[in-house]
Design a protein around this motif. Structure first.
Motif, PDB file in Angstrom:
ATOM      1  N   MET A  44      34.405  31.635  52.875  1.00  0.00           N
ATOM      2  CA  MET A  44      33.283  32.211  52.826  1.00  0.00           C
ATOM      3  C   MET A  44      31.788  31.301  52.970  1.00  0.00           C
ATOM      4  SD  MET A  44      32.619  35.448  50.197  1.00  0.00           S
ATOM      5  CE  MET A  44      34.479  35.635  49.866  1.00  0.00           C
ATOM      6  N   LEU A  45      31.765  30.341  52.534  1.00  0.00           N
ATOM      7  CA  LEU A  45      30.542  29.674  52.805  1.00  0.00           C
ATOM      8  C   LEU A  45      30.553  29.195  54.237  1.00  0.00           C
ATOM      9  CD1 LEU A  45      30.224  27.481  49.759  1.00  0.00           C
ATOM     10  CD2 LEU A  45      28.668  29.111  50.493  1.00  0.00           C
ATOM     11  N   GLY A  46      31.859  28.961  54.680  1.00  0.00           N
ATOM     12  CA  GLY A  46      31.743  28.517  56.235  1.00  0.00           C
ATOM     13  C   GLY A  46      31.251  29.734  57.143  1.00  0.00           C
ATOM     14  N   VAL A  47      31.616  30.892  56.682  1.00  0.00           N
ATOM     15  CA  VAL A  47      31.184  32.026  57.551  1.00  0.00           C
ATOM     16  C   VAL A  47      29.634  32.144  57.315  1.00  0.00           C
ATOM     17  CG1 VAL A  47      31.171  34.646  57.494  1.00  0.00           C
ATOM     18  CG2 VAL A  47      33.471  33.305  57.203  1.00  0.00           C
ATOM     19  N   ALA A  48      28.916  31.913  56.089  1.00  0.00           N
ATOM     20  CA  ALA A  48      27.577  31.950  55.831  1.00  0.00           C
ATOM     21  C   ALA A  48      26.874  30.989  56.614  1.00  0.00           C
ATOM     22  CB  ALA A  48      27.332  31.742  54.559  1.00  0.00           C
ATOM     23  N   ILE A  49      27.470  29.626  56.893  1.00  0.00           N
ATOM     24  CA  ILE A  49      26.771  28.521  57.488  1.00  0.00           C
ATOM     25  C   ILE A  49      26.928  28.764  59.005  1.00  0.00           C
ATOM     26  CG2 ILE A  49      28.387  26.819  57.754  1.00  0.00           C
ATOM     27  CD1 ILE A  49      24.659  26.446  56.592  1.00  0.00           C
ATOM     28  N   SER A  50      27.898  29.390  59.432  1.00  0.00           N
ATOM     29  CA  SER A  50      28.111  29.761  60.710  1.00  0.00           C
ATOM     30  C   SER A  50      27.047  30.644  61.406  1.00  0.00           C
ATOM     31  CB  SER A  50      29.504  30.132  61.094  1.00  0.00           C
ATOM     32  OG  SER A  50      29.832  30.462  62.537  1.00  0.00           O
ATOM     33  N   LEU A  51      27.027  31.645  60.651  1.00  0.00           N
ATOM     34  CA  LEU A  51      25.972  32.778  60.896  1.00  0.00           C
ATOM     35  C   LEU A  51      24.311  31.974  61.129  1.00  0.00           C
ATOM     36  CD1 LEU A  51      25.865  36.042  61.228  1.00  0.00           C
ATOM     37  CD2 LEU A  51      25.100  35.867  58.836  1.00  0.00           C
ATOM     38  N   SER A  52      24.291  31.305  60.151  1.00  0.00           N
ATOM     39  CA  SER A  52      22.772  30.658  60.040  1.00  0.00           C
ATOM     40  C   SER A  52      22.788  29.615  61.075  1.00  0.00           C
ATOM     41  CB  SER A  52      22.759  29.991  58.769  1.00  0.00           C
ATOM     42  OG  SER A  52      21.595  29.125  58.567  1.00  0.00           O
ATOM     43  N   TRP A  53      23.576  28.936  61.320  1.00  0.00           N
ATOM     44  CA  TRP A  53      23.539  27.662  62.201  1.00  0.00           C
ATOM     45  C   TRP A  53      24.070  28.136  63.546  1.00  0.00           C
ATOM     46  CZ3 TRP A  53      27.015  22.601  61.637  1.00  0.00           C
ATOM     47  CH2 TRP A  53      26.541  21.615  62.666  1.00  0.00           C
ATOM     48  N   GLY A  54      25.509  28.531  63.663  1.00  0.00           N
ATOM     49  CA  GLY A  54      26.030  28.560  64.699  1.00  0.00           C
ATOM     50  C   GLY A  54      25.123  29.982  65.705  1.00  0.00           C
ATOM     51  N   TYR A  55      24.862  30.734  64.915  1.00  0.00           N
ATOM     52  CA  TYR A  55      24.356  32.105  65.628  1.00  0.00           C
ATOM     53  C   TYR A  55      22.823  32.263  65.598  1.00  0.00           C
ATOM     54  CZ  TYR A  55      29.155  33.416  66.292  1.00  0.00           C
ATOM     55  OH  TYR A  55      30.461  33.820  66.689  1.00  0.00           O
ATOM     56  N   LEU A  59      19.691  25.293  61.311  1.00  0.00           N
ATOM     57  CA  LEU A  59      20.558  24.183  60.424  1.00  0.00           C
ATOM     58  C   LEU A  59      19.951  24.072  59.153  1.00  0.00           C
ATOM     59  CD1 LEU A  59      22.791  22.320  60.026  1.00  0.00           C
ATOM     60  CD2 LEU A  59      21.443  20.429  61.303  1.00  0.00           C
ATOM     61  N   ASN A  60      20.717  24.718  58.156  1.00  0.00           N
ATOM     62  CA  ASN A  60      20.083  24.715  56.670  1.00  0.00           C
ATOM     63  C   ASN A  60      21.024  23.653  55.753  1.00  0.00           C
ATOM     64  OD1 ASN A  60      19.653  25.302  54.101  1.00  0.00           O
ATOM     65  ND2 ASN A  60      20.318  27.428  54.099  1.00  0.00           N
ATOM     66  N   LEU A  61      20.413  22.764  55.248  1.00  0.00           N
ATOM     67  CA  LEU A  61      20.987  21.655  54.766  1.00  0.00           C
ATOM     68  C   LEU A  61      20.784  21.987  53.141  1.00  0.00           C
ATOM     69  CD1 LEU A  61      19.981  18.435  56.436  1.00  0.00           C
ATOM     70  CD2 LEU A  61      22.156  19.653  56.692  1.00  0.00           C
ATOM     71  N   GLY A  62      20.414  23.453  52.800  1.00  0.00           N
ATOM     72  CA  GLY A  62      20.488  23.787  51.439  1.00  0.00           C
ATOM     73  C   GLY A  62      21.250  24.867  50.876  1.00  0.00           C
ATOM     74  N   GLN A  63      22.270  25.187  51.725  1.00  0.00           N
ATOM     75  CA  GLN A  63      22.948  26.246  51.468  1.00  0.00           C
ATOM     76  C   GLN A  63      23.654  26.341  50.212  1.00  0.00           C
ATOM     77  OE1 GLN A  63      23.162  28.228  54.357  1.00  0.00           O
ATOM     78  NE2 GLN A  63      24.042  29.967  53.302  1.00  0.00           N
ATOM     79  N   GLY A  64      23.767  25.093  49.519  1.00  0.00           N
ATOM     80  CA  GLY A  64      24.193  25.135  48.193  1.00  0.00           C
ATOM     81  C   GLY A  64      23.385  25.704  47.102  1.00  0.00           C
TER      82      GLY A  64
END
Length: 371
Positions: A44-55, A59-64
Motif C-alpha cells: 500500500m505504501l508502494g502505491v502511495a509513493i507511486s502516486l506521488s513520485w511516478g504520477y 519525490l517525497n523522501l519523508g513518506q514515513g
C-alpha cells in the motif's frame, strides 16, 4: 473472436494479483498470514509513493512521516483500550509510560498527569483514532503541499524539505517521552475492534481486513489516475509551464494528489498497528522512507501495481535476507546494490519489463489475426 488488447492484459494482471492475495489464507498458517499482511501494507505504501513520485513527479523522501502519523493516531486509541491502561488512573485509563514519567505530586488522571496528557482524552474513542489516522497525515500534507507548490518549489528541493520534515517529526516523537512513549513507542496495545468484534492480528479476518483494503486502494487509485484530474496531473508532471499556460492550477492538483498519497500512507500505518500491535518512531527513520522509494523504483514508479508488487517483493526479500546469519550484517548493502543495478539497467523497474512483454504479446496477436 475478441481481440486481445493491452488494456485486457492489464486487467488480467490486476485480476490475477487480487486472486492470489485473496486465496493465500488457503495455503498459509497464522504466523505467515500475519507476516504477509505486513508485506501487503508495505505494498500500500508502494502505491502511495507511486502516486506521488511516478504520477505527480514529487519525490517525497519523508513518506514515513505520514505512515508514522497514521500509526500513532490509532495506536493512541488502542493503548488507552489496553488492560494495562484500563487498570490504572482515576476516571480515565492512563498509559503505563505516563505513570513511569509522572512527577511525584502529579494528579493520577489523563486530564492532568502531565502538561499535555489531556490531548489523549479524545482518543478514548476508537472512531476518533481512526479519523485522525487519515486526517492528520492529510492535514500535514496539505500544509506542506500548499507552501511548496504555491511557491513553485520543485525537484530536489521538495525531497530535501520532506526529508527534513520526517527527521524533525522523529526528533519530536522521541523527545516527547511522557506524551508518545519516546524511543519505545506505543506497545502493549489492545486489539482493534469493530461493533464488538475483535481483530486478533493472527487470524484470517485480520488478513482479509488488510488484503481487501489493499484491493480497494489499488482500484480507487487506478480510477483516480485515469480520471480527468489524473490526466491533468500527468500533464503537469511532464510540462508544468505548458499546463499553467493552458489554464490549469498546477499547485492545486499537486497538493490534492500529495494529500491523497498521504491519506493512503496514514491508512497503511493504521493497518500496520492493527497487525503488528505497536507504533514506533522507527517508522519516521530516514532509512524507512528511503526504503519506500527503493520499493517503488524496483517495482516501477510509474505503475501503481508495479510499485505495489515491488514493495511486497523487496520487503519479503529484505526480511528473508536479514534473518540469514550469513547476511545479517550486510543485507542493507545488498539491497542498496540491487537498487543501483535496477536504476542502471531497468529505469522503469520490473513493471517496465512486464509492460514490454504485454505490448509484444498484443502486437504479435494483432499481426496473427491480420494474417
Amino acid at each position: 473472436m475478441m481481440k486481445l488488447t493491452y488494456s485486457h492484459l492489464k486487467i488480467m494482471v490486476y485480476a490475477i494479483f487480487i486472486a492470489i492475495i485473496l486465496s493465500l489464507p488457503l495455503f498459509l498458517d497464522e504466523f505467515w498470514l500475519n507476516r504477509t499482511a505486513k508485506y501487503l501494507i508495505y505494498g500500500m505504501l508502494g502505491v502511495a509513493i507511486s502516486l506521488s513520485w511516478g504520477y505527480a513527479g514529487i519525490l517525497n523522501l519523508g513518506q514515513g512521516l505520514f505512515f508514522g502519523a497514521g500509526a500513532y493516531m490509532l495506536g493512541m486509541s488502542l493503548k488507552l483500550a489496553s488492560p494495562t491502561s484500563m487498570e490504572q488512573g482515576g476516571q480515565t485509563p492512563i498509559p503505563d509510560f505516563m505513570m513511569w514519567n509522572a512527577e511525584p505530586d502529579a494528579v493520577i488522571d489523563l486530564c492532568c498527569i502531565n502538561d499535555v496528557s489531556f490531548l489523549w482524552m479524545p482518543f478514548q474513542s476508537q472512531s476518533f483514532g481512526i479519523f485522525m489516522a487519515i486526517a492528520l497525515p492529510v492535514l500535514v500534507a496539505w500544509l506542506i503541499g500548499t507552501i511548496i507548490f504555491r511557491k513553485g518549489i520543485a525537484g530536489v528541493f521538495i525531497s530535501i524539505i520532506t526529508l527534513a520534515m520526517v527527521l524533525l517529526a522523529r526528533l519530536l516523537v522521541v523527545d516527547a517521552q511522557s506524551f508518545t512513549g519516546g524511543f519505545n513507542g506505543l506497545t502493549d496495545l489492545a486489539w482493534f475492534k469493530i461493533n464488538g468484534y475483535e481483530f486478533d492480528p493472527y487470524t484470517v479476518s485480520t488478513y482479509y481486513l488488510v488484503a481487501i483494503s489493499l484491493v480497494i486502494v489499488l482500484l480507487i487509485t487506478r480510477v483516480l489516475i485515469n480520471s480527468r484530474a489524473g490526466l491533468i496531473l500527468q500533464a503537469i508532471r511532464d510540462d508544468q509551464n505548458r499546463a499553467k499556460y493552458l489554464g490549469f492550477d498546477a499547485a492545486s492538483y499537486q497538493t490534492f494528489f500529495f494529500c491523497v498519497s498521504a491519506a493512503i500512507s496514514g491508512f497503511a500505518g493504521m493497518l500496520y498497528v492493527i497487525t503488528a500491535e505497536f507504533a514506533s518512531p522507527t517508522f519516521m527513520d530516514l532509512s524507512f522512507s528511503i526504503a519506500i522509494v527503493i520499493w517503488a523504483a524496483v517495482g516501477g514508479r510509474a505503475s501503481i501495481l508495479g510499485a505495489c508488487i515491488g514493495a511486497i517483493s523487496i520487503s519479503m526479500l529484505g526480511a528473508s535476507v536479514s534473518e540469514s546469519e550469513l547476511f545479517v550484517e550486510s543485507w542493507q548493502a545488498i539491497l542498496g546494490l540491487f537498487f543501483v543495478l535496477v536504476v542502471l539497467y531497468m529505469p522503469k523497474g520490473l513493471a517496465g519489463i512486464a509492460h514490454g512483454i504485454c505490448r509484444k504479446l498484443t502486437v504479435n496477436r494483432g499481426k496473427a489475426d491480420e494474417s
